[in-house]
Structure formats: structure tokens, C-alpha cells
Design an enzyme around this catalytic site. Sequence first.
Site: not given
Ligand code: F6R
Ligand code: MG
Ligand code: MG
Length: 360
Positions: A11, A224, A227
Site C-alpha cells: 500500500d 503498528y 494490517k
Molecule cells: C484499515 C485502514 C483504515 C484506517 C482508517 C484510519 O486497515 O487502513 O481503516 O485505519 O482509515 O486511518 P488514519 O489513521 O490514517 O486516519
Molecule cells: Mg492504506
Molecule cells: Mg490495504
Amino acid sequence: EKVSLSVIKADIGGFVGHSTVHPELVIKAKEELTKSGILIDFFVGTVGDDINLIMTHTLGVDHGEIHKLAWNTFLACTEVAKKLKLYGAGQDLLSDAFSGNVKGMGPGVAEMEFEERKSEPVIVFMADKTEPGAWNLPLYKMFADPFNTIGLVIDPKMHGGFLFEVHDLIHHKKVIFQCPEEIYDLLVFIGAPGHYCIKSVYTKEGEVAATSSTQRLNLMAGRYIGKDDPVCIVRCQNGLPAVGEALEPFAYPHLVAGWMRGSHVGPLMPVAMKDAVPSRFDGPPRAVALGFQLADGKLIGPQDFFADVSFNEARNTANQIANYVRRMGPFEPHRLPLNEMEYTTLPDVMKKLKDRFQEL
Ligand code: F6R
Ligand code: MG
Ligand code: MG
């Protein structure tokens, strides 16, 4: 000569938020792979916000040149992602200095080398908003469950069963199970998909049949980051699961860890590549299955299997499960247990309240 199939994914920026890959990144990735000169063929697949480089070559698994090509491709795409200010540009590239192997550096890797059979059908499964253990249940069904795979019962070439290589992702150990003889032992472990992952499946003769990506990004980075959205390659037919036996487990959208903020349990929804746009609560988690016939290493395809209407019911069921579990909001088991969440405010809240906790 043997052929190698390498799938390396990352990603490197989402469009919009964490939902998909911007088309310009796909164009850039194709450009980079086209000019490399070391591949027989390639296909750039996407699922959610992940780019999956599906590559064939003759260099074998874990080869520095292939890993370098993937790494440099992701770097070039990161430049585009930065220009477009895509969300989380370069997020899976954990280090600035590439050291010869992408393992442990962020990207996910599934690779296999084999003698191409007279006809060589393969399926590349790619998932977003979940983790490598998400393949445990489907791989078990494909290669060990006669209620899924009738070939285990009636095909003399499959009747002997398969070998499962399981990795302990926390303690970095591996173990091989003989199936069906040891399925109960196997299930003790793979029923805990956040801890034990099926890395590969082999025939009893030692021929590779399936392999998955197992890197756990969260643990590698020490903190972290996200995932580790997984990939899995499955070879099919003629002594291996039929294509339809490999796809059948996904007619049941089982619950996996991931979804919003990598911190929730939700159904794994099978979709066509164009429908892999996880939107509701950043999900639910998605799986795409791309089929190819290999022809002297050329990737003839893809066939986008989950586009088939026969998976409509699975999608409906997944949406119903999503409706059901979402109503639990921040409660377990929809929300993951404290130690498995990607985000936590617990230490801060604990610190703030520490003087207010009294002995019982
Ligand atoms: C799950 C994922 C999204 C982000 C969420 C918050 O794997 O990628 O659900 O965790 O959009 O993202 P941030 O912390 O970047 O605002
Ligand atoms: Mg992402
Ligand atoms: Mg992804």
C-alpha cells in the site's frame, strides 16, 4: 526450466483515504515492470488500497533482482502518490535503504517456483483490510475438507492428502502437518489466525500447491503501521483442487480481523477487482481472485472469478453480517481485543485515570 511466480504487494497511498489505488499508480507500476527486462510477464492487480505486482520469471524465489524491481517500482509509484498527495503515500515502505530482500521491509510477498505442467491454472488471491491468517480457513477447506473439495474423496491423485506448513508469527517458528492424518492437531493452531498462519501447502510428494504472504507489518515495525493485507497463490487441477474447489470456500464470508483501523472483526467479502473499493466503515474486508493459465511463463488472463454472479449470495450474506456486527460499535468481539488493536488510547487514558483506580 522451472518458472517462478512472485506476487509482491504494498500500500503506497490510498485514493481516497484508504479505499483504492489511483489509476496513475497502476500506470506507473506497469511502466516500471515493462522496462525491467528480467520478467517473462506481469500483471498489476489491485484490491482496495493495495498494489499487487504479479510477476513471472526464471530467477527463483527470494531473488534479489526481483525484490529490487518490486521495491523500486513501489518507490517510483510513491513519487506519483506524493505528487497527487494520496493518503499515506509510501506507507508500506518502512526503510529508505533497500538491502536486497523486501521481507521485513513492509511489502507482502508470496512466491513459488515449479515445473510448468502441460496446463498450469493458478489463482492469485488478494485481500484488503485484513491479515495473512485470513487465508487459514479457506486453505484448510480447499486442501483438507471433503465437504468443500470432493476431489479429496474421489480423485485418486488427491486422496492421499496434503502437507501444511504453518508459521508461528509471534515466535518465528514453523511446523509441517500431514493431512488428513493430523487435521485435529493442525486446527488447534490455524484456528488462531492472528498467531499461526498457513504459509504453504505441498503435495505429499513435496510439490508446492499453495503459498501465502505471512509478514506481520505491525510486529516488524515495532509499532503498528497497518494490517498486512495478504496475498495467496494456489495452483489448481490435475491432482490439486479444481478451480471451483479453490473458489468454493469464499462462498461463505467468514469473519476475519481487520476492517476499520485494523481493529475490528468483519466478513471477508468476495468481489470483482473493480468492486474492491472498501467504503463502508472502510470495509468490509475484501478478497479478489485472479485466475491465469501459464503458457511458458506468460500470464494468460486474468479471469476475475468473483465477478461471477454465483458469488452474489456471499456478498449479500457479508452485507447482512456487516449490518449485524456493526451494531456492536466499540464492543468486543466486533472490536478486537485490546492487545490486537491497531490503534489504542488505553495507555493515555490509563495514565490520566491512574490515581482514581482503587483497590477492591
Ligand atoms: C484499515 C485502514 C483504515 C484506517 C482508517 C484510519 O486497515 O487502513 O481503516 O485505519 O482509515 O486511518 P488514519 O489513521 O490514517 O486516519
Ligand atoms: Mg492504506
Ligand atoms: Mg490495504
